[in-house]
Design an enzyme around this catalytic site. Structure first.
Site, PDB file in Angstrom:
ATOM      1  N   HIS A 121       0.862  -1.175   0.000  1.00  0.00           N
ATOM      2  CA  HIS A 121       0.000   0.000   0.000  1.00  0.00           C
ATOM      3  C   HIS A 121       0.902   1.229   0.000  1.00  0.00           C
ATOM      4  O   HIS A 121       2.028   1.202   0.500  1.00  0.00           O
ATOM      5  CB  HIS A 121      -0.863  -0.033   1.268  1.00  0.00           C
ATOM      6  CG  HIS A 121      -1.955   0.981   1.328  1.00  0.00           C
ATOM      7  ND1 HIS A 121      -1.721   2.300   1.670  1.00  0.00           N
ATOM      8  CD2 HIS A 121      -3.298   0.871   1.123  1.00  0.00           C
ATOM      9  CE1 HIS A 121      -2.879   2.954   1.671  1.00  0.00           C
ATOM     10  NE2 HIS A 121      -3.842   2.122   1.335  1.00  0.00           N
ATOM     11  N   ASP A 198       2.694  -4.772   8.054  1.00  0.00           N
ATOM     12  CA  ASP A 198       1.476  -4.000   7.887  1.00  0.00           C
ATOM     13  C   ASP A 198       0.323  -4.992   7.993  1.00  0.00           C
ATOM     14  O   ASP A 198       0.050  -5.756   7.070  1.00  0.00           O
ATOM     15  CB  ASP A 198       1.486  -3.303   6.525  1.00  0.00           C
ATOM     16  CG  ASP A 198       0.174  -2.625   6.176  1.00  0.00           C
ATOM     17  OD1 ASP A 198      -0.799  -2.769   6.947  1.00  0.00           O
ATOM     18  OD2 ASP A 198       0.110  -1.965   5.127  1.00  0.00           O
ATOM     19  N   GLN A 201      -4.789  -5.515   6.872  1.00  0.00           N
ATOM     20  CA  GLN A 201      -5.708  -6.444   6.217  1.00  0.00           C
ATOM     21  C   GLN A 201      -5.692  -7.846   6.822  1.00  0.00           C
ATOM     22  O   GLN A 201      -6.425  -8.721   6.357  1.00  0.00           O
ATOM     23  CB  GLN A 201      -5.372  -6.535   4.722  1.00  0.00           C
ATOM     24  CG  GLN A 201      -5.485  -5.225   3.969  1.00  0.00           C
ATOM     25  CD  GLN A 201      -6.889  -4.662   3.930  1.00  0.00           C
ATOM     26  OE1 GLN A 201      -7.867  -5.391   4.076  1.00  0.00           O
ATOM     27  NE2 GLN A 201      -6.999  -3.361   3.751  1.00  0.00           N
ATOM     28  N   LYS A 224     -10.872  -0.914  10.178  1.00  0.00           N
ATOM     29  CA  LYS A 224     -10.957  -2.081   9.302  1.00  0.00           C
ATOM     30  C   LYS A 224     -11.349  -3.342  10.068  1.00  0.00           C
ATOM     31  O   LYS A 224     -11.461  -4.422   9.486  1.00  0.00           O
ATOM     32  CB  LYS A 224      -9.624  -2.302   8.584  1.00  0.00           C
ATOM     33  CG  LYS A 224      -9.245  -1.172   7.623  1.00  0.00           C
ATOM     34  CD  LYS A 224      -7.936  -1.452   6.921  1.00  0.00           C
ATOM     35  CE  LYS A 224      -7.446  -0.261   6.132  1.00  0.00           C
ATOM     36  NZ  LYS A 224      -8.269   0.016   4.936  1.00  0.00           N
ATOM     37  N   CYS A 362      -4.623   2.419  -3.793  1.00  0.00           N
ATOM     38  CA  CYS A 362      -3.389   2.915  -3.161  1.00  0.00           C
ATOM     39  C   CYS A 362      -2.257   1.901  -3.322  1.00  0.00           C
ATOM     40  O   CYS A 362      -1.475   1.653  -2.381  1.00  0.00           O
ATOM     41  CB  CYS A 362      -3.606   3.238  -1.681  1.00  0.00           C
ATOM     42  SG  CYS A 362      -4.719   4.620  -1.406  1.00  0.00           S
TER      43      CYS A 362
END
Length: 403
Positions: A121, A198, A201, A224, A362
């Site tokens: 991202h 990261d 997700q 999220k 992104c």
């Protein structure tokens, strides 16, 4: 029992209509909806426990502080960190990555290297580019296969004696690829290099144990995973947080201040300048409790079923092209249909009440690697159903007929 009807009752927005059609919300990789328990908890705190945390001696301040620090402990337990002092509250994954890039960057010199991946991202690319402009560091990139998997043999070749950190997505927000985080970390640690994941997700979809993984940093966002917007988490291994200088200056993060010298609090407060969003931290903790009450085993089974079912049904559509077909894939299906522009597809699906994401998500370097400008992305949460997948498929067929 995983009762989808009861779960959907926790999210009143799912019962609304859009353009006189039932809402089919499939943009969860961007933002999830919030259950009533989260909304009620935040409203209750604003109504009855609204006061600045820390340092206040009065009743409301102490109660708000208790909720804020209890939230930190909830997060610690959720990701299995060793200590709550390793949990830094941020405004989201983006700020958490910027914090590490900025603070770790102060420990780097010109010519030092950072390893990223092709599927990152922009939030895990741009902060390192800003550091490159300031400090003259170099960025190296792990390539991916046509199916959307990291090529680990090439990854191993990227290391040198100037490599200072590896920062990669746990799960791709475009492809849904679940990266082999433990192997990525093992290889990096063999070279004495720390790793940041990261987890924006992955945190909503699978259990995370930072000690088992061995990662040095991990970031995720509340919005999220059924929590509030504007709140996120940076996990940092204690020894790294001790070494790193503060990211921002102000109240809360100081020990003593004079015009000659300032000394700083120990982590995590060292990285939490200013008044924190103490209501949002409580909302995040309630969202985590909600996830844990349902259970990741059931959530994962449900979402895996939706992902497989969606992929199978989409492949029956003429001209369908699925983008990213890694064997380890979760909760995201990106696609294109024939020559239909992704924006046209998304706009017309919206008129049918179906919310999907369109564009480059992104992740423009990933789009360039795949030879496309963007995709349509359907992404799932624990409250989605097979009926909604069927509505998506029927909507795509209808749009396709128009072209």
């Amino acid at each position: 029992m995983f009762d989808i009807k009861l779960i959907r009752n926790d999210f009143p927005i799912l019962a609304r209509t859009v353009y006189d059609r039932p809402l089919v919300y499939l943009d969860n990789a961007a933002t999830t909806q919030k259950p009533l328990c989260v909304l009620d908890a935040m409203r209750e705190e604003y109504l009855n426990v609204n006061a600045n945390v820390h340092r206040g001696v009065h009743y409301l301040s102490q109660k708000a502080t208790d909720l804020h620090e209890a939230a930190r402990e909830t997060v610690r337990r959720f990701i299995h960190a060793r200590s709550s002092s390793e949990i830094v509250f941020t405004r989201g994954t983006t700020e958490a990555i910027n914090l590490v890039a900025s603070s770790m960057g102060e420990l780097m010199k010109e010519g030092d290297e950072v390893i990223l991946s092709t599927m990152e991202h922009h939030s895990n690319i741009v902060p390192w580019q800003l550091l490159a402009m300031r400090k003259g560091i170099r960025i190296k990139v792990i390539p991916i296969s046509d199916s959307g998997e990291l090529i680990l043999e090439e990854y191993e070749r990227l290391f040198s004696d100037r490599t200072r950190i590896v920062s990669v997505a746990h799960v791709s927000n475009v492809l849904g690829t679940v990266n082999p985080a433990a192997e990525i970390i093992r290889i990096a640690h063999e070279h004495g290099v720390p790793v940041m994941l990261d987890a924006a997700q992955s945190a909503p979809h699978m259990p995370i144990d930072v000690q088992s993984l061995g990662c040095d940093f991990l970031a995720f966002s509340g919005h999220k995973m059924y929590g509030p917007t504007g709140i996120g988490v940076l996990y940092g291994r204690e020894e790294w947080l001790d070494k790193m200088p503060p990211y921002q200056g102000g109240g809360e993060m100081i020990d003593t201040v004079s015009f000659e010298k300032t000394t700083f609090e120990a982590p995590p407060l060292k990285f939490e300048a200013g008044t924190p969003d103490f209501v949002a931290t409580h909302g995040l903790a309630v969202a985590i409790d909600y996830i844990e009450r349902i259970g990741f085993e059931q959530i994962a089974a449900h979402e895996h079923d939706l992902t497989r079912y969606c992929s199978q049904q989409l492949q029956q559509i003429d001209g369908m092209r699925l983008i990213g077909q890694a064997p380890q894939k979760d909760a995201v299906v990106s696609f294109l249909v024939g020559d239909i522009h992704h924006l046209d597809m998304g706009t017309l699906l919206d008129r049918l009440g179906i919310a999907v994401r369109t564009g480059h998500h992104c992740a423009q370097p990933l789009m360039q690697r795949m030879g496309i400008l963007g995709t349509v992305r359907a992404s799932f949460a624990l409250y989605n159903t097979r009926d909604e997948v069927d509505a998506l498929v029927a909507g795509i067929r209808r749009v396709s007929q128009m072209f």
